[in-house]
Design an enzyme around this catalytic site. Sequence first.
Site, PDB file in Angstrom:
ATOM      1  CB  SER A 268      77.646  -8.158  15.893  1.00  0.00           C
ATOM      2  OG  SER A 268      76.349  -8.389  16.392  1.00  0.00           O
ATOM      3  CG  ASN A 269      73.117  -7.325  13.089  1.00  0.00           C
ATOM      4  OD1 ASN A 269      72.310  -6.893  13.908  1.00  0.00           O
ATOM      5  ND2 ASN A 269      73.198  -8.618  12.802  1.00  0.00           N
ATOM      6  NE  ARG A 270      72.721   1.145  13.262  1.00  0.00           N
ATOM      7  CZ  ARG A 270      71.970   1.832  12.408  1.00  0.00           C
ATOM      8  NH1 ARG A 270      72.282   1.847  11.134  1.00  0.00           N
ATOM      9  NH2 ARG A 270      70.904   2.483  12.813  1.00  0.00           N
TER      10      ARG A 270
ATOM     11  CB  ALA B 252      69.390  -8.626  12.790  1.00  0.00           C
TER      12      ALA B 252
END
Length: 219
Positions: free
Chosen positions: A21-23, A88
């Site tokens: 995943s991402n921030r 995102a």
Amino acid sequence: MRVLITAGPTRERLDPVRFLSNRSSGRMGYALAQAAVLAGHEVTLISGPVSLAAPEGVRVLRVESAQEMCAAVQGEISTHEVAIFAAAVADYRPVEVPEQKIKKTGETLTLVLERTQDILGSARTVFGFTGYLVGFAAETERLLEHAQEKLTRKGCDLIIANDVSQAGIGFDSEENTVTLCLPGAQNVPLPRQTKAELACDLIAFIVQRAVIKANTSGL
Ligand code: CTP
């Protein structure tokens, strides 16, 4: 107007207990949804996993992976006049997802990833969306050049460009500074603001442009 917004990160499963995943916190997309509903618009928010409460009056569809987000957008977009892609989305996902947890074996582990579908890039070409299309560009270098290129390549009316190399703005923070990238190489910088303030300005601008577009294409 009916406004569709994507927000948050996606999660790409590696095995039953892990994901990539991402921030992204989802704050910008949720702030846009809140601003749009307060301005009297009908809002559908397609959200990846975030820890934010749904703004009151917003219809929320929760998804996890890029593939699920893509399917949800495809099913919804045609009934909306404005689409804003603030999510995102993971660009890659594992080619294979084992049913059992991956056990450690060697000193290194190689993951093979494949591209996910570009949801924003499919809006015009695959989903046939003719409304006002807005994307985000989060960049660490050559911000306006990359954003203008995305505007053309993805068939957008507006790209909201975000310099994520600056500390304290953008990803996972309360404030943001963006530049509006419009066709004809027009770039309009906006002042640094909280995401809530910025969202109100962005919704006002987007709705005004969407009305102009609808009136001129209907002539
Ligand atoms: N986006 C999307 N689906 C994807 C990837 C991105 O809808 N699979 C949308 C994002 O929501 C955002 C815009 O596309 O509005 C820009 O995302 P970005 O990942 O920066 O675009 P890319 O074209 O993948 O560019 P890069 O080569 O910089 O990764």
